[in-house]
Design a protein around this motif. Structure first.
Motif, PDB file in Angstrom:
ATOM      1  N   CYS A 163      31.383  52.183  61.659  1.00  0.00           N
ATOM      2  CA  CYS A 163      32.183  53.041  62.537  1.00  0.00           C
ATOM      3  C   CYS A 163      32.121  54.477  62.033  1.00  0.00           C
ATOM      4  O   CYS A 163      31.775  54.720  60.876  1.00  0.00           O
ATOM      5  N   TYR A 164      32.448  55.396  62.912  1.00  0.00           N
ATOM      6  CA  TYR A 164      32.446  56.833  62.603  1.00  0.00           C
ATOM      7  C   TYR A 164      31.062  57.354  62.187  1.00  0.00           C
ATOM      8  O   TYR A 164      30.952  58.439  61.613  1.00  0.00           O
ATOM      9  N   GLN A 165      29.979  56.596  62.507  1.00  0.00           N
ATOM     10  CA  GLN A 165      28.655  57.009  62.021  1.00  0.00           C
ATOM     11  C   GLN A 165      28.122  58.258  62.706  1.00  0.00           C
ATOM     12  O   GLN A 165      27.187  58.883  62.204  1.00  0.00           O
ATOM     13  N   TYR A 166      28.713  58.631  63.861  1.00  0.00           N
ATOM     14  CA  TYR A 166      28.235  59.834  64.553  1.00  0.00           C
ATOM     15  C   TYR A 166      29.200  61.019  64.406  1.00  0.00           C
ATOM     16  O   TYR A 166      28.974  62.072  65.001  1.00  0.00           O
ATOM     17  N   ALA A 167      30.246  60.858  63.606  1.00  0.00           N
ATOM     18  CA  ALA A 167      31.268  61.909  63.501  1.00  0.00           C
ATOM     19  C   ALA A 167      30.688  63.220  62.963  1.00  0.00           C
ATOM     20  O   ALA A 167      30.978  64.308  63.481  1.00  0.00           O
TER      21      ALA A 167
ATOM     22  N   ASN B  63      34.298  63.439  70.290  1.00  0.00           N
ATOM     23  CA  ASN B  63      34.522  62.741  69.020  1.00  0.00           C
ATOM     24  C   ASN B  63      35.321  61.458  69.242  1.00  0.00           C
ATOM     25  O   ASN B  63      34.995  60.398  68.699  1.00  0.00           O
TER      26      ASN B  63
ATOM     27  N   ASN C  95      33.316  57.840  68.812  1.00  0.00           N
ATOM     28  CA  ASN C  95      33.801  57.046  67.672  1.00  0.00           C
ATOM     29  C   ASN C  95      34.438  55.733  68.126  1.00  0.00           C
ATOM     30  O   ASN C  95      34.300  54.700  67.465  1.00  0.00           O
ATOM     31  N   THR C  96      35.135  55.777  69.257  1.00  0.00           N
ATOM     32  CA  THR C  96      35.875  54.598  69.713  1.00  0.00           C
ATOM     33  C   THR C  96      34.964  53.535  70.324  1.00  0.00           C
ATOM     34  O   THR C  96      35.119  52.329  70.043  1.00  0.00           O
TER      35      THR C  96
ATOM     36  N   VAL D 268      40.301  52.606  65.341  1.00  0.00           N
ATOM     37  CA  VAL D 268      39.297  53.680  65.287  1.00  0.00           C
ATOM     38  C   VAL D 268      39.692  54.821  66.230  1.00  0.00           C
ATOM     39  O   VAL D 268      39.489  55.997  65.916  1.00  0.00           O
TER      40      VAL D 268
ATOM     41  N   SER E 262      40.241  58.549  65.083  1.00  0.00           N
ATOM     42  CA  SER E 262      39.561  59.695  65.698  1.00  0.00           C
ATOM     43  C   SER E 262      40.555  60.804  66.026  1.00  0.00           C
ATOM     44  O   SER E 262      40.244  61.996  65.896  1.00  0.00           O
TER      45      SER E 262
END
Length: 368
Positions: free
Chosen positions: A65-69, A141, A145-146, A169, A173
């Motif tokens: 998770c959050y890999q594209y933040a 974002n 993320n979600t 998540v 975010s």
């Protein structure tokens, strides 16, 4: 409860820390490097951070998770690097999974395709929210993320992503958005504060025009620019000492403001070429105009002289005071493209105007 703490607090706070670290590295350290070195260090820093995020998430909650933040934030700051980091995000995740025997070539292809889809999505969001870029970032974002972990879960069924996880998540975010928003607002407030300080330092307190320090910096800049056709006009308010002696310095200051503001407004309305107006000192001013015919400039200055006669300054006690000025004009073209010589020539022409009766503009080098 552990997942709640991890997904809503620990991961978001860690991501915000990494975002700020990346910003500091990019803006204060990497920018000093040459392009190939900058590119290499930026990629290395991102891959290091990304690998840590993936490892941290899988080892604690069992899914990515959050890999594209980080990539989303980069895209909203610099589109070119954001695109690169978006593609690298998919590769980094799969490099980690490959090292743990949890991926395949087709999963990598699907991950890259997903990254391209995200790129399209956030580019649309950024375009739609062009006037509210921070709000656009918040939405992108939050959405990516979600919902991307849910898509990840369809590609990797062994990495279960429940509705509860999705909710956690989503909350995380929001936490990221709050931190980023607070930081962005503090940075913008600091920029506005510095801009106000710079404006105060660059402008004369009485008239609001550029001051002598600004003049010195501007002339220094012109000395190193390619040859350009500038006009310099040195202006002096006539008999200003008499105004102070007769009406007092308070009225004298108001008269000076009246003249300066009138000249500034007249120039803004009648001279479309690039120009700078400085309070040179006391009742003396300097006007610099770029690529403007000297004969037209002379006509405009004579017209302003007429306006001053038509609209006298009124003192505190109601006395009418007609203000006039003397001016000398010179061009860079007729001054060997030497800006300092141009200023000296304009000053010499001003001296001639004052000696020959005042209330006039003298341009010895003008040919018309």
């Amino acid at each position: 409860m552990d997942k709640f703490i991890f997904l809503v607090l620990l991961m978001p706070i860690m991501l915000v820390s990494l975002l700020f670290a990346k910003y500091i590295f990019y803006s204060r350290i990497f920018q000093k490097l040459k392009q190939p070195a900058f590119f290499s260090m930026a990629v290395l820093l991102f891959v290091t951070h990304q690998y840590f995020i993936v490892s941290f998430a899988i080892n604690n909650v069992g899914f990515v998770c959050y890999q594209y933040a980080l990539a989303i934030a980069a895209y909203f700051i610099n589109k070119k690097y954001g695109i690169l980091l978006m593609i690298l995000s998919a590769f980094t995740v799969n490099i980690y999974l490959a090292a743990n025997n949890s991926t395949s070539f087709w999963r990598l292809v699907l991950a890259v395709a997903t990254s391209l889809g995200i790129l399209l999505f956030i580019s649309i969001v950024k375009k739609v929210a062009s006037r509210h870029i921070l709000a656009g970032y918040y939405f992108a974002n939050f959405a990516v993320n979600t919902f991307i972990p849910w898509l990840f879960g369809t590609l990797y069924p062994e990495r279960f992503y429940s509705f509860t996880n999705m909710l956690f998540v989503a909350l995380g975010s929001c936490v990221i958005n709050v931190f980023v928003g607070s930081y962005t607002r503090s940075v913008e407030a600091e920029k506005r504060k510095l801009a106000r300080i710079e404006k105060r330092e660059a402008h004369d307190k009485l008239t609001g025009l550029y001051n002598y320090n600004s003049y010195s910096r501007f002339i220094e800049k012109l000395k190193f620019e390619p040859q350009q056709d500038w006009l310099a006009v040195m202006i002096d308010v006539d008999y200003f000492k008499h105004v102070n002696d007769t009406y007092g310095h308070l009225d004298g200051n108001e008269a000076l403001k009246f003249f300066a503001h009138g000249l500034r407004d007249f120039i803004e309305q009648n001279i479309t070429a690039e120009n700078r107006l400085f309070r040179f000192g006391g009742e003396e001013f300097c006007l610099l105009i770029k690529d403007y015919p000297s004969e037209e400039c002379l006509e405009k200055l004579d017209r302003f002289q007429e306006i001053l006669h038509e609209r006298p300054f009124i003192t505190e006690k109601g006395h009418k005071l007609i203000i006039s000025y003397s001016a000398g004009m010179a061009s860079a073209k007729e001054s060997e493209q030497d800006v300092l010589l141009m200023i000296r020539n304009a000053d010499a022409a001003l001296y001639i105007a004052k000696k020959s009766g005042r209330g006039r503009v003298i341009c010895p080098d003008c040919h018309f």
